[in-house]
Design an enzyme around this catalytic site. Structure first.
Site, PDB file in Angstrom:
ATOM      1  N   LYS A 228       0.289  -5.024   9.775  1.00 23.78           N
ATOM      2  CA  LYS A 228      -0.671  -4.152   9.105  1.00 23.78           C
ATOM      3  C   LYS A 228      -1.682  -5.037   8.393  1.00 23.78           C
ATOM      4  CE  LYS A 228      -1.302  -3.070   5.373  1.00 23.78           C
ATOM      5  NZ  LYS A 228      -2.159  -3.588   4.237  1.00 23.78           N
TER       6      LYS A 228
ATOM      7  N   THR B  56      -1.911   0.860   5.508  1.00 22.17           N
ATOM      8  CA  THR B  56      -2.613   1.295   4.282  1.00 22.17           C
ATOM      9  C   THR B  56      -3.952   1.881   4.739  1.00 22.17           C
ATOM     10  OG1 THR B  56      -3.428  -0.961   3.925  1.00 22.17           O
ATOM     11  CG2 THR B  56      -1.473  -0.296   2.699  1.00 22.17           C
TER      12      THR B  56
ATOM     13  N   GLU C 138     -11.730  -3.128   7.770  1.00 28.73           N
ATOM     14  CA  GLU C 138     -12.385  -2.044   7.032  1.00 28.73           C
ATOM     15  C   GLU C 138     -13.893  -2.000   7.270  1.00 28.73           C
ATOM     16  OE1 GLU C 138     -11.145  -2.891   3.088  1.00 28.73           O
ATOM     17  OE2 GLU C 138      -9.236  -1.825   3.299  1.00 28.73           O
TER      18      GLU C 138
ATOM     19  N   THR D 185      -4.115  -9.537   3.639  1.00 30.02           N
ATOM     20  CA  THR D 185      -3.247  -8.517   3.038  1.00 30.02           C
ATOM     21  C   THR D 185      -2.561  -7.913   4.182  1.00 30.02           C
ATOM     22  OG1 THR D 185      -4.718  -7.940   1.328  1.00 30.02           O
ATOM     23  CG2 THR D 185      -3.041  -6.373   1.718  1.00 30.02           C
TER      24      THR D 185
ATOM     25  N   SER E 176      -8.214   0.250  -4.171  1.00 30.31           N
ATOM     26  CA  SER E 176      -7.360  -0.055  -3.018  1.00 30.31           C
ATOM     27  C   SER E 176      -6.872  -1.485  -3.135  1.00 30.31           C
ATOM     28  CB  SER E 176      -8.105   0.153  -1.713  1.00 30.31           C
ATOM     29  OG  SER E 176      -9.178  -0.745  -1.587  1.00 30.31           O
TER      30      SER E 176
ATOM     31  N   ASN F 144     -14.479   0.179  -0.136  1.00 28.88           N
ATOM     32  CA  ASN F 144     -13.929  -0.645  -1.203  1.00 28.88           C
ATOM     33  C   ASN F 144     -14.550  -0.381  -2.568  1.00 28.88           C
ATOM     34  OD1 ASN F 144     -11.865  -2.447   0.062  1.00 28.88           O
ATOM     35  ND2 ASN F 144     -13.592  -2.759   1.448  1.00 28.88           N
TER      36      ASN F 144
END
Lengths: 383, 383
Positions: free
Chosen positions: B168, B146, B259, B179, B383, B378
């Protein structure tokens, strides 16, 4: 008006040179009596700053004649030497004011793990005492600021009596109180037990339900001092409500000035089985970094609300959860609800309502969004 | 090599059109046997996505013949319709592959609260099945990305057998899994109970000790499939260690690609009274936003470590805590230790050691710093 709105109090705020910037950094609040009753609530962090350990002892006696507050250094994690510094601060104030050191509360805020410059602080106490005034509340409120952009004061008038106060705090705000120093004063004639009951009830639903960044401080202190100078003893209910109102006002000011924040987020959890459930769910939502980022981006990302609720132990059925953002029920029965494009996110205040569909209890938690400014403010220098 | 490093597995990764970008978004992993043993570990979030609810049921049988994974949509908080979508996905794969739907696991990742485009997903399964290959592991790993900037794979060779896998995950990483979709495969001849024991032991000290941003997902899934094609049954200890090593490798890759992160933070809590205490303290440090910001700014702000420790219920004496940052003991006995200017913060990895001085237990938690890029990533889009 701040801490000098109530009769029987004087205050001062001066620049002692603790802050390298030369900004005001030392405040003094003195109770002139006739009563010297006091109550206090402190951080629940198990790593407590020296002034917290000191003031907790002082408050056990139920009497406080003066409070010395400094910004520019938290005096936390400073070992036995740091505790001696706090003791010396109280002794100096006692000497200058003609009171016992055991009645002098001390509060500090600023960087953790650095000793205070006592060669500046102790002379500062003399300078502050010389400047004490019945109109000094504003200056005292200014002197306790750290990263606060504005000073915070509030006043509620009772029937012949007054409750006023000042607060500082802009980061490290979380349940169990914040990096937050608050001094409340009243001229009502209330004993220490009455003050304690009113203060604990008030902080439980105000300062304890503010969660700016999930980080609990080592220095949080909320003091309530009564002078009795109004010569009125109010009904406990009316007095407690006035204390709650002042705390609520100051707590909202803390959220409104939180470091780097662009949104004030009001999280109301409704139809919970218990108040504890409502508070647990509210805090979990308040601390979800992904949601805080989404709200900063004006994205009504209700999925992040549900995933935050899902991490709690509260009673709920995932298929019965409802969530509104700014009064649009974007999630119904745990699934897609009304059109998220109907949510108007332009304003500073964002209202999240989480319906647990289990009972009749509720709670409100206030939080902030997470912004690049917050990151910058807390990464660019030690604070 | 990924999920096809072990014999007996084929895989594919294709673009089904679920993502508007046209990037790969559908992966298929098929166990060719002879054994079809499997174990799974799922998010502990009580709000679980439809594919998690489905796959938990499938895994109860201990047999999985294939896994369908999609990026581009989490199929979480999508109600009964969303569950039907997952069911239809399994039925379609069963039909195409000639297996029972009850042996098809499904995993999804992407935005919460949006139904999947089944008109694209179902034809995508046919397309993926047509592309299955014993060299398809890499493409499968790419199709589940993602916000990941790189795809993540790992392989460990045993004595005549292999454990390989893909993962992932880049945000919403927290204990209770992330996640995070992970598929591990082995050609070792191990039954479902042996797989389950090895997988639970491995995830407990790897994926469960990664805490990128404190946010727990609705979709986390870790599957371990055994084909038995190597015709070797390894000792359980050796097999469990290989599974742990692959999980550890993939977990580190998740942290390394989190991220917006600029620092990978290794938090080791030592001399704790219990392992649970060590983990609780490690997680509290890992989740402290103020510390995460300070480390981003290369500021060895140990006071924020102490204030995080202070919020836990672990056994410790505040005056005996020691903290090292990159091996410099900047806090000794709860107070100022060695010169913080000695701490070299230039590198991506930051090592924090928190010594509770209470016992002999320890734990390692991996976390990331908090950056303006994280906020941007974010807040700028859902997302």
């Amino acid at each position: 008006m701040s801490v000098t709105a109530a009769k029987g109090f004087t205050a001062a705020g001066i620049a002692a040179g603790i802050k390298e910037s030369g900004s005001p950094d030392l405040a003094l609040v003195v109770n002139q009596g006739p009563r010297l009753a006091a109550a206090g609530v402190f951080t629940s962090n198990r790593v407590k700053a020296a002034p917290v350990l000191w003031s907790q002892q002082v408050l056990k006696g139920g009497q406080v004649s003066a409070v010395v507050l400094n910004s520019g250094g938290a005096n936390a994690c400073t070992g036995p030497g740091g505790f001696q510094d706090t003791h010396a601060t109280a002794e100096k104030a006692a000497e200058v004011l003609g009171h016992s050191a055991g009645e002098i509360a001390v509060a500090s805020t600023g960087l953790i793990g650095v000793r205070l410059p006592m060669d500046k602080l102790l002379p500062g106490i003399e300078k502050a005492a010389a400047g004490l005034s019945a109109h000094g509340g504003e200056k005292a409120a200014i002197a306790i600021k750290t990263t606060d952009t504005v000073h915070k004061t509030a006043v509620v008038q009772g029937d012949g009596w007054t409750v006023g106060g000042m607060a500082k705090g802009a980061g490290m705000l979380a349940p169990g109180l914040a990096t937050m120093l608050v001094v409340l004063t009243t001229d009502a004639d209330v004993d220490a037990a009455g003050l304690d009951a009113a203060l604990r009830a008030a902080t439980r639903t105000t300062f304890d339900r503010v969660d700016s960044d999930g980080c609990m401080s080592t220095n949080d202190t909320v003091l309530l001092l009564a002078s009795g100078a109004a010569e009125v003893t109010p009904a406990q209910d009316a007095f407690a409500e006035a204390v709650r109102a002042v705390c609520d006002d100051l707590a909202r000011q803390l959220i409104g000035d939180a470091e780097g924040a662009s949104k004030d987020i009001r999280i109301e959890v409704i139809n919970a089985a218990t108040e504890d459930d409502a508070v647990e769910v509210g805090r979990s939502i308040a601390r979800n970094n992904l949601l805080k980022c989404a709200l900063h981006g004006e994205d009504p990302n209700w999925g992040r609300v549900l995933s935050a609720i899902g991490t709690t132990s509260a009673a709920f059925d995932p298929d019965k959860l409802n969530v509104a953002i700014n009064d649009v029920w974007v999630c119904r029965n745990g699934s897609v609800g009304d059109d998220r494009d109907l949510v108007d996110m332009r304003y500073r205040e964002v209202r999240i309502t989480a319906d647990l569909a289990e009972g009749a209890e509720s709670a409100v938690i206030w939080a902030n969004d997470l912004t690049a400014d917050y990151v910058h403010e807390n990464s660019a220098y030690s604070s």
